[in-house]
Design an enzyme around this catalytic site. Structure first.
Site, PDB file in Angstrom:
ATOM      1  CD  GLU A 251      -1.888   2.242   1.707  1.00 52.52           C
ATOM      2  OE1 GLU A 251      -1.628   3.183   0.908  1.00 52.52           O
ATOM      3  OE2 GLU A 251      -1.951   2.389   2.920  1.00 52.52           O
ATOM      4  CB  CYS A 285      -1.499   7.193   1.444  1.00 53.29           C
ATOM      5  SG  CYS A 285      -2.548   6.013   2.309  1.00 53.29           S
TER       6      CYS A 285
END
Length: 481
Positions: A251, A285
């Protein structure tokens, strides 16, 4: 309170400072003062953690799913009981406002609660044979020892996504938390210990990230790697995984486009986007980070967005009314200054912010910043900002905005605001991302898959898909004799 907690290595069910003598300081990002230390694990410590995890895997995989489920649920309950204390720990080491820290600990506990149930739902498959004497089936088994690397921006949620899913699958874990925020990771490990997990099921090491990652991933004991981090770090770890043909969940970075069409509820969209953008000082993010506004929507959106930014109260988490904290480290502060300077030099307009706030001489504070009419060649439109800086740009039509939204190598999240069902649906399907919010910015939850495509990573965390990356499918064909 911070000094009274364990922040050492956790190996074989015990806390220690390892066999080395080196240690690393932990800073309060709001004051730049040292609030604690962590040990810098040496190669002997890391090898001990590997052996511990190997032994722990044998113990933990033999625990039946319903018992695993009960222990994971106990972890969730312990975290909820300790939320007041743990929120102060998180805010101290990360700089987050207390409300954000509390929200994250709730999300962390929900990961363990969700995967407590998923532990009981690792279903196999039965296939009809081609003749009456043949039986075919697929079963799922834990992949083995997991090396988990988490980032500092969500110091409880990110480790929880990895630890909870791995444990639910029957794997053991070696966690390497971010050096800026080890206290939150230690609190999760302590909850696992107090919930009665066997020694070696969960392990934690701290210190030099590159050295620890290389030794863990090169070891044949580790069979699965999970990282939340930057795209460059992800690429380095994938190279290491390739040498051992190891499963990986990555990720990585994101740079989420936000498409605001003229038919949207402009003021409501601006308010929602501003609150999401400046959450955790922009260090998210999945944060909305590139705002493309249809021409008729630009002025109204920019006005309301800027108003929300100007209403935020900046300060340390324990300052009266503070709802906007510092960046996590000096690197983030320097990066923020650089990308604002670059955008202004390229013709962007400063609508608010753009500097360190007056009166806060210590700490990594940077004002909530809004930039208008930002050109596509500005650094902030190309690189992941990870800062409290929002660039606004104008688009003409659907094809124009989709092409510009998809022009970066990132593909984590995207957002669409429109009242028109056709426009919203077509835009969501056209965006090259792993997750899309339509008239919504809060898209992450324990019961939904989280992850991206392109250089934003591979695999998914959360939801029913999250446990799959910690399992191996085994096909069994039987001929009856």
């Amino acid at each position: 309170m911070y000094h009274d907690r364990d922040f050492g290595l956790y190996i074989e069910g015990r806390w220690s400072w390892g066999s080395g003598t080196q240690k690393k300081p932990i800073l309060d990002p709001a004051t730049e003062g040292v609030i604690g230390h962590i040990p810098d694990a040496n190669s002997d410590d890391i090898e001990q953690a590997l052996q511990s995890a190997a032994a722990g895997f044998k113990l933990w995989k033999a625990v039946q799913p319903w018992e695993r489920s009960e222990k994971l649920r106990n972890v969730s309950q312990l975290l909820r009981q300790r939320i007041d204390e743990l929120s102060i720990v998180m805010s101290t080491e990360s700089g987050k406002p207390l409300a954000e820290s509390r929200g994250e600990w709730i999300a962390c506990a929900e990961q363990f609660e969700w995967y407590a149930e998923e532990a009981k739902r690792i279903f196999g498959q039965i296939y009809p044979g081609r003749d009456e004497a043949t039986r075919m089936s697929v079963i799922y088994q834990p992949v083995g020892v997991v090396a988990a690397f988490s980032a500092w921006n969500f110091p409880a949620l990110l480790p929880a996504r990895k630890i909870a899913a791995a444990l639910a699958a029957g794997c053991s874990v070696i966690l390497k938390p971010a050096g800026e925020t080890p206290g939150c990771a230690a609190a999760i490990v302590k909850a696992c210990h107090d919930a009665g997990l066997p020694p070696g099921a969960v392990n934690m090491v701290t210190g030099n990230s590159a050295r620890i990652a290389e030794q863990l991933i090169r070891s044949p004991i580790v069979r699965k790697v999970s990282l939340t981090g930057s795209t460059p770090v992800g690429k380095q770890l994938l190279h290491l995984c390739a040498d051992g043909v190891k499963k990986a969940t990555m990720e990585l970075g994101g740079h989420a486009p936000v498409l605001i069409f003229a038919d949207a509820d402009i003021e409501a969209a601006a308010e929602a986007c501003a609150k999401a953008k400046f959450r955790n000082c922009g260090q998210v993010c999945a944060s909305p980070s590139r705002f493309y506004l249809q021409e008729a929507a630009y002025d109204r959106f920019a006005k309301r967005f800027t108003e929300v930014a100007q209403q935020l109260t900046i300060g340390r988490f324990d300052a009266p009314g503070a709802d906007f904290g510092p960046l996590a480290n000096a690197r983030g502060l320097a990066h923020s200054k650089r990308i604002v300077k670059d955008a202004l030099e390229r013709g962007a307009k400063l609508l608010t912010g753009g500097k360190q706030p007056a009166g806060l001489d210590r700490g990594f504070f940077f004002e909530p910043t809004v930039l208008g009419h930002v050109p596509d060649d500005a650094t902030i439109m190309i690189e992941e900002p990870f800062a409290p800086i929002a660039p606004l740009a104008v688009f003409r039509d659907f094809d124009d905005v989709v092409a510009r939204a998809n022009a970066t190598p990132f593909g984590l999240t995207g957002y669409v605001f429109s009242r028109d069902l056709r426009t919203a649906t077509m835009a969501a399907e056209a965006l090259e991302v792993g997750m899309v919010g339509i008239n919504e910015v809060a898209i992450a939850s324990a019961d939904a898959p989280f992850g991206g495509i392109k250089e934003s990573g591979m695999g998914r965390e959360g939801g029913s898909l999250g446990i799959k990356d910690y399992l191996e499918a085994k096909f069994i064909k039987t001929r009856l004799t």
